[in-house]
Design a protein around this motif. Structure first.
Motif, PDB file in Angstrom:
ATOM      1  N   SER A  87      -0.716   1.520  14.367  1.00 21.62           N
ATOM      2  CA  SER A  87      -0.413   1.266  15.780  1.00 21.62           C
ATOM      3  C   SER A  87       0.973   0.652  15.957  1.00 21.62           C
ATOM      4  CB  SER A  87      -1.471   0.345  16.397  1.00 21.62           C
ATOM      5  OG  SER A  87      -1.527  -0.892  15.699  1.00 21.62           O
ATOM      6  N   SER A  88       1.820   0.763  14.929  1.00 23.19           N
ATOM      7  CA  SER A  88       3.170   0.214  15.025  1.00 23.19           C
ATOM      8  C   SER A  88       4.028   1.094  15.941  1.00 23.19           C
ATOM      9  CB  SER A  88       3.797   0.114  13.634  1.00 23.19           C
ATOM     10  OG  SER A  88       3.920   1.391  13.046  1.00 23.19           O
ATOM     11  N   PRO A  89       5.172   0.577  16.427  1.00 21.66           N
ATOM     12  CA  PRO A  89       5.997   1.322  17.391  1.00 21.66           C
ATOM     13  C   PRO A  89       6.469   2.697  16.920  1.00 21.66           C
ATOM     14  CG  PRO A  89       6.638  -0.989  17.369  1.00 21.66           C
ATOM     15  CD  PRO A  89       5.660  -0.809  16.241  1.00 21.66           C
ATOM     16  N   SER A  90       6.591   2.901  15.610  1.00 22.20           N
ATOM     17  CA  SER A  90       7.075   4.198  15.131  1.00 22.20           C
ATOM     18  C   SER A  90       6.112   5.336  15.463  1.00 22.20           C
ATOM     19  CB  SER A  90       7.306   4.157  13.619  1.00 22.20           C
ATOM     20  OG  SER A  90       6.077   4.088  12.914  1.00 22.20           O
ATOM     21  N   MET A  91       4.860   4.991  15.798  1.00 22.34           N
ATOM     22  CA  MET A  91       3.883   6.018  16.143  1.00 22.34           C
ATOM     23  C   MET A  91       4.026   6.478  17.593  1.00 22.34           C
ATOM     24  SD  MET A  91       2.235   6.621  13.356  1.00 22.34           S
ATOM     25  CE  MET A  91       0.736   7.489  13.857  1.00 22.34           C
ATOM     26  N   ASP A  92       4.826   5.771  18.388  1.00 21.36           N
ATOM     27  CA  ASP A  92       5.028   6.149  19.789  1.00 21.36           C
ATOM     28  C   ASP A  92       6.201   7.122  19.900  1.00 21.36           C
ATOM     29  OD1 ASP A  92       2.937   4.533  20.783  1.00 21.36           O
ATOM     30  OD2 ASP A  92       4.228   2.777  20.689  1.00 21.36           O
ATOM     31  N   ARG A 161       2.208  -4.006  12.520  1.00 25.01           N
ATOM     32  CA  ARG A 161       1.849  -3.704  11.139  1.00 25.01           C
ATOM     33  C   ARG A 161       1.731  -2.199  10.949  1.00 25.01           C
ATOM     34  NH1 ARG A 161      -2.421  -6.817  10.795  1.00 25.01           N
ATOM     35  NH2 ARG A 161      -1.322  -8.575   9.885  1.00 25.01           N
ATOM     36  N   ASP A 162       2.471  -1.664   9.959  1.00 21.26           N
ATOM     37  CA  ASP A 162       2.414  -0.230   9.703  1.00 21.26           C
ATOM     38  C   ASP A 162       1.536   0.108   8.506  1.00 21.26           C
ATOM     39  OD1 ASP A 162       4.057  -1.273   7.764  1.00 21.26           O
ATOM     40  OD2 ASP A 162       5.840  -0.156   8.371  1.00 21.26           O
ATOM     41  N   LEU A 163       0.820  -0.902   7.992  1.00 20.09           N
ATOM     42  CA  LEU A 163      -0.171  -0.708   6.946  1.00 20.09           C
ATOM     43  C   LEU A 163      -1.372  -1.580   7.286  1.00 20.09           C
ATOM     44  CD1 LEU A 163       2.088  -0.820   3.747  1.00 20.09           C
ATOM     45  CD2 LEU A 163       0.919   1.185   4.670  1.00 20.09           C
ATOM     46  N   PRO A 164      -2.560  -1.223   6.829  1.00 21.90           N
ATOM     47  CA  PRO A 164      -3.733  -2.035   7.168  1.00 21.90           C
ATOM     48  C   PRO A 164      -3.622  -3.436   6.601  1.00 21.90           C
ATOM     49  CG  PRO A 164      -4.270  -0.414   5.484  1.00 21.90           C
ATOM     50  CD  PRO A 164      -2.917  -0.060   6.007  1.00 21.90           C
ATOM     51  N   SER A 165      -4.188  -4.402   7.303  1.00 23.97           N
ATOM     52  CA  SER A 165      -4.155  -5.787   6.861  1.00 23.97           C
ATOM     53  C   SER A 165      -5.042  -5.975   5.637  1.00 23.97           C
ATOM     54  CB  SER A 165      -4.627  -6.710   7.988  1.00 23.97           C
ATOM     55  OG  SER A 165      -5.937  -6.342   8.394  1.00 23.97           O
ATOM     56  N   GLU A 166      -4.817  -7.081   4.930  1.00 23.69           N
ATOM     57  CA  GLU A 166      -5.652  -7.402   3.774  1.00 23.69           C
ATOM     58  C   GLU A 166      -7.092  -7.579   4.233  1.00 23.69           C
ATOM     59  OE1 GLU A 166      -4.843  -7.606   0.618  1.00 23.69           O
ATOM     60  OE2 GLU A 166      -2.689  -7.235   0.849  1.00 23.69           O
ATOM     61  N   GLU A 167      -7.991  -6.877   3.594  1.00 22.92           N
ATOM     62  CA  GLU A 167      -9.394  -6.965   3.960  1.00 22.92           C
ATOM     63  C   GLU A 167     -10.232  -6.745   2.713  1.00 22.92           C
ATOM     64  OE1 GLU A 167     -12.552  -5.022   7.190  1.00 22.92           O
ATOM     65  OE2 GLU A 167     -10.407  -4.664   7.336  1.00 22.92           O
ATOM     66  N   LEU A 182       5.978   5.902   6.581  1.00 22.44           N
ATOM     67  CA  LEU A 182       7.414   5.955   6.323  1.00 22.44           C
ATOM     68  C   LEU A 182       7.971   4.576   5.978  1.00 22.44           C
ATOM     69  CD1 LEU A 182       8.503   8.394   9.192  1.00 22.44           C
ATOM     70  CD2 LEU A 182       8.140   8.924   6.763  1.00 22.44           C
ATOM     71  N   SER A 183       7.095   3.608   5.813  1.00 19.80           N
ATOM     72  CA  SER A 183       7.506   2.256   5.441  1.00 19.80           C
ATOM     73  C   SER A 183       7.924   2.236   3.969  1.00 19.80           C
ATOM     74  CB  SER A 183       6.362   1.268   5.701  1.00 19.80           C
ATOM     75  OG  SER A 183       5.169   1.730   5.141  1.00 19.80           O
ATOM     76  N   GLU A 227      11.635   0.427  15.879  1.00 18.99           N
ATOM     77  CA  GLU A 227      11.134  -0.813  15.297  1.00 18.99           C
ATOM     78  C   GLU A 227      12.284  -1.764  14.980  1.00 18.99           C
ATOM     79  OE1 GLU A 227       8.298  -0.246  12.197  1.00 18.99           O
ATOM     80  OE2 GLU A 227       7.076   1.153  13.372  1.00 18.99           O
ATOM     81  N   ALA A 228      13.170  -1.926  15.953  1.00 23.36           N
ATOM     82  CA  ALA A 228      14.288  -2.886  15.873  1.00 23.36           C
ATOM     83  C   ALA A 228      15.270  -2.562  14.747  1.00 23.36           C
ATOM     84  CB  ALA A 228      13.752  -4.313  15.715  1.00 23.36           C
TER      85      ALA A 228
END
Length: 304
Positions: A87-92, A161-167, A182-183, A227-228
């Motif tokens: 859901s990071s800005p690069s997906m928009d 966040r462009d990768l899933p959080s630690e879980e 693309l990160s 993404e700035a």
């Protein structure tokens, strides 16, 4: 904020309906994730093989033909699958008004895959929101709501966040990740390695706009950083194309190596291709549960 909430609320039923339509279309043409194993439900007869025990022969079925047949039952233990969408800005981003945003396509594929898994009796959950895997229609509706209306604290964190959080997922869990990936490769490798340590199996679905694949722009072009990263204006955009395609190819090859080293799969989907075809390839990859070839294209996309 209220306007944004109302807009999301309006899109929720439509997105869910579209996801279920895609899932229903695919469900008509697949055998699903059914596989041989312990259970009582009949699956299929197959020819007797040298490694089979004599007790495995179905003598009644074999008596009606010249060969020996083994009766197989279906594995009945439900699996738990966690899903996540970038859901990071690069997906928009979309390169043309007729194309969907990358975010919209990723969310559609996620929900359609969840609907298809639930049809097959599996349990699903969205990563990062603290929910336990669940089954049934209510699970799909809750997952859709959590995807579009995450708690405020989670939404603020995930939007950056462009990768899933630690879980901490259960050992041998299965996850599906939808994003552009693309990160930096070292970040992706570290995150996947952290999951693979617990024998978590996964599939990376790289969702890209066709313009990100081919860089079709010509002449003076201004590229805007989502993404700035800052903006970049070039006099002849076409001069960047060979080097850009080379770097994208190298990035994807490395991404495939990372996935393969963890026993994962990497699939690629372009937003100008049908969601139904992408979902079918993804679901068949899940059913096989074996590493696919590097950067296998789904939905008819691929390197151009």
């Amino acid at each position: 904020m209220r306007g944004r909430a109302e807009s999301l609320g309006d899109s929720l039923p439509g997105l869910l309906i579209e996801a279920e339509r895609v899932a229903a279309t695919v469900a008509q043409g697949i055998h699903g994730r059914r596989r041989v194993g312990m259970g009582e439900t009949f699956w299929q007869y197959r020819n007797f093989e040298a490694h089979d025990a004599a007790s495995a022969v179905d003598w009644r079925r074999s008596a009606r033909s010249d060969g020996l047949f083994v009766r197989e039952t279906e594995w009945e233990a439900a699996q738990s699958v966690w899903l996540w969408a970038d859901s990071s800005p690069s997906m928009d981003y979309r390169s043309h008004a007729r194309l969907p945003m990358k975010r919209d396509r990723a969310e559609l594929l996620l929900l359609a895959c969840a609907a298809l898994l639930l049809r097959g009796g599996e349990r699903v959950a969205l990563m990062g929101v603290g929910d336990r895997p669940a089954m049934g229609r209510a699970a799909l509706e809750r997952l859709t709501e959590r995807l579009l209306f995450p708690p405020a604290a989670i939404a603020a964190a995930e939007s950056r966040r462009d990768l899933p959080s630690e879980e901490r997922l259960p050992r041998h869990a299965q996850i599906l990740l939808f994003g552009d990936f693309l990160s930096p490769l070292e970040d992706i490798e570290a995150r996947i390695a952290g999951l693979a340590v617990r024998h978590v199996r996964g599939v990376l679905v790289q969702v890209l706009d066709p313009a990100e694949e081919a860089l079709p722009f010509t002449g003076r072009t201004k590229f805007l950083g989502l993404e700035a990263e800052g903006d970049l204006t070039v006099g002849k955009a076409e001069s960047l194309r060979p080097r850009y395609i080379e770097r994208l190819r190298a990035h994807r090859a490395a991404l495939g190596d990372i996935a393969r080293a963890a026993g994962w799969q990497l699939l690629v989907h372009h937003t100008d291709q049908p969601a139904e075809r992408a979902l079918l390839t993804l679901f068949m990859a899940l059913a096989q549960e074996a590493p696919a070839r590097e950067g296998a294209a789904i939905g008819g996309g691929g390197m151009r």
